[in-house]
Each structure stands twice: as structure tokens, then as C-alpha cells.
Design a protein around this motif. Sequence first.
Motif, PDB file in Angstrom:
ATOM      1  N   ALA A  40      -1.719  -5.642  10.847  1.00 22.91           N
ATOM      2  CA  ALA A  40      -2.007  -7.078  10.884  1.00 22.91           C
ATOM      3  C   ALA A  40      -2.007  -7.739   9.512  1.00 22.91           C
ATOM      4  O   ALA A  40      -1.535  -8.855   9.358  1.00 22.91           O
ATOM      5  N   ASP A  41      -2.516  -7.078   8.500  1.00 20.22           N
ATOM      6  CA  ASP A  41      -2.664  -7.716   7.195  1.00 20.22           C
ATOM      7  C   ASP A  41      -1.462  -7.472   6.281  1.00 20.22           C
ATOM      8  O   ASP A  41      -1.552  -7.665   5.070  1.00 20.22           O
ATOM      9  N   ASP A  61       0.808  -1.215   0.000  1.00 14.02           N
ATOM     10  CA  ASP A  61       0.000   0.000   0.000  1.00 14.02           C
ATOM     11  C   ASP A  61       0.845   1.271   0.000  1.00 14.02           C
ATOM     12  O   ASP A  61       0.328   2.361   0.213  1.00 14.02           O
ATOM     13  N   VAL A  62       2.152   1.143  -0.236  1.00  9.73           N
ATOM     14  CA  VAL A  62       3.039   2.320  -0.347  1.00  9.73           C
ATOM     15  C   VAL A  62       3.621   2.304  -1.753  1.00  9.73           C
ATOM     16  O   VAL A  62       4.550   1.542  -2.053  1.00  9.73           O
ATOM     17  N   GLN A  63       3.074   3.103  -2.610  1.00  6.35           N
ATOM     18  CA  GLN A  63       3.489   3.147  -4.013  1.00  6.35           C
ATOM     19  C   GLN A  63       4.815   3.902  -4.158  1.00  6.35           C
ATOM     20  O   GLN A  63       5.244   4.654  -3.266  1.00  6.35           O
ATOM     21  N   ASP A  64       5.442   3.706  -5.323  1.00  9.23           N
ATOM     22  CA  ASP A  64       6.733   4.344  -5.564  1.00  9.23           C
ATOM     23  C   ASP A  64       6.642   5.866  -5.572  1.00  9.23           C
ATOM     24  O   ASP A  64       7.606   6.541  -5.217  1.00  9.23           O
TER      25      ASP A  64
END
Length: 352
Positions: free
Chosen positions: A186-187, A162-165
Amino acid sequence: MTNSEPPRRRRPALTLDEIIACIVALGTMGTIFYFGTRQTGQSWFKGQSWFGTTSTAQQSGVIPPLNSLGNQAIAKASPNSEPTVTQLPPGNSPSAETLPSVVPLIPLASSLPIPSSGTTPQNLATPNIGASSPIVSPSSSPSPSPEVTSPEVTSPVVSFPDVQDNYWAKPFIGVVAGQKLMTAVADGRFAPDQAMTRADFAQALQQVLALPTPDGSGNYPDVGTNNPAIGSIQAVTKAGFMKGYPDGQFKPNQPVTKQDVLVTLMSGLGLQPPQDAPQVLQVFQDANQIPAWANGKIAAATANNLVVNYPDVKVLQPQKTATRAEVAAFLYQALVKQGKAKPVDSPYVVKK
């Protein structure tokens, strides 16, 4: 009977004993003459001996002055012993008047090479004075010392789905997670825009400040023993960087504000407020929203490049709830200050 003269008697030749006596006498006289000329050869022959030219040092028994060596020790030989060392007073050069006498000539010749006439001694045995300091020849220049550089700081980088470039805080998040100052939720996501809780911040603060985990005393009633942050909460509480509320609870799920994070980090790193704190804070358009008790610490954070503002670098929003991405950026800048990470060329780092 005639008057003729009687025949003359011829003298007999020398006997063997007489010949030997003559030889011994001549040998004795020659020996005396030889040693007499050895002792007085300087005045009789003006420096000349039967065996060739004799140097001034050999005639007088004095080593030539070592003016070129400056304040050095002069080697002195004695019979049946190794050369001894006579130290001259500082600042004085040896001369013929101050040099010690050297006796006799034969031990000197066996211990120190005697220079020939008209030459400068090159290989005289001199004591090893100041051996730890290298001697540089005037005709050569010393080699330059190799440039000393600090080792490049390398940190493991962790990626999250969930952390894009192109995410503004990606350079900070990857390293902070790699050094385990912050972990995924957690996921397996980092949840960069999620609010930072007090429990999560306590864990990150313990790691970045290397605080030891105390014993189990001092627990809060709302922090159970099964809480993964219990050790970190105890550590930051004992160190005085975080404390509970007046009702005795820690409230681990309570979010923290940006000003809380910056003030706590400055206290932990021991950075003092700058003398021009009011002028430093003028970089923020909303500096009037900073409470008076936090002015000094936030000015210190700004002066040390710990503040990272997104999307507007000139807007601090001090009382805004800090996101996980913002705290990751603050923690990364703390690592840079400690020399544990390389600076990131980000347009969102506030510079004085």
C-alpha cells in the motif's frame, strides 16, 4: 550472162522475243540447279555451301547434344509456333539417336540461335526447370547465410525504496515487478522480507501462467467481491493449481511455504520430474525435510534452475514460509524458462 555464184544471204540477228526467252530459260535452269544443290549440298560438297561453312546442326536439322546440361529438356521448333519442350527420362543424357527431329531449318533459325561449327552452344533457349533453386557457378562459392540470433529479451525494471542495490534479490524483484507479476504494498514499498500470502501468490501465478479470469462463479465465502485478488483466486482454482481448505475457505491471507510455491509452479509450467530425482535432491543438505509427495516436483524445479536459496544455496528449508523476495526469485526463474527474461548470474541460483 556469167556463171558467178549468187550473193549469200546473211542470217538476221535474234529478235527481242528470242532474247527474252533465252534469259527466262537460263534463269529457270539456274533456279533448279540452285535448289538442287541446297537439298543435296551435304553429299555433294561435304558440308560446304555456296554461302560459306554450314554447321553440322544446320545440315542435319538436329540440335547438338547438350551433355553438359544433364537431364534437361530439349527445345524443338515447329513452323509458325513457339519452341515446344520434350522432357527426357530421368538419368538419360540426350544423344543424336534420342533427340527429336527438328524441321525445317528456317523456323529453327528464327527461334533458336544456331551455333557455328566447332563451338558449344551457350545461349540455347532451354525451359525453366527448377527455377526456384538458385544455380551456383562452380567457379564461385555461395555466400554464407547470416547468423540467426534470438532477439535480446528486455524487461522493464521497477525500483523500490526498500530494495537497495546490494540486496540479494534486487535483480529478480525489479523485473518481476516490471512485468506486473508482483506489485508494491500500500505505501509504495515492496516489502521483500514480508511473508507471501495465498492471495498475492494467486495473482502472481495467474500472470506468469497467463490464466484467463473466469466468471464470478465458484467464489469462496472468505473472499469478498471487493477483494482485488478474487479474479486470480478463481482462475488458479479453476485451473487446478490452488484449492480451498476442507472447510471450504480459501484463506487468502494465509502465508505459503517454499515447497508450496515450487510445486505449484512446476504443475503450471508442465515440467516433469527427472528420472534421477533422488540424486538431484542430494544437492540440498536438508533434502530429508522434503515431504515424499513433493519430491518429484521439487526435483524438477531444481533440474530446471528454478530454485533460489538465500543465504545458503545448499539449504532449501522447504517448509519455511516464503518471503516476497523468495517468490519473486522463483517467478523470475520461471520467466527465464519461458524465454521471457535473461538469466541472472546469481550465486544463489541452485544448479544441478
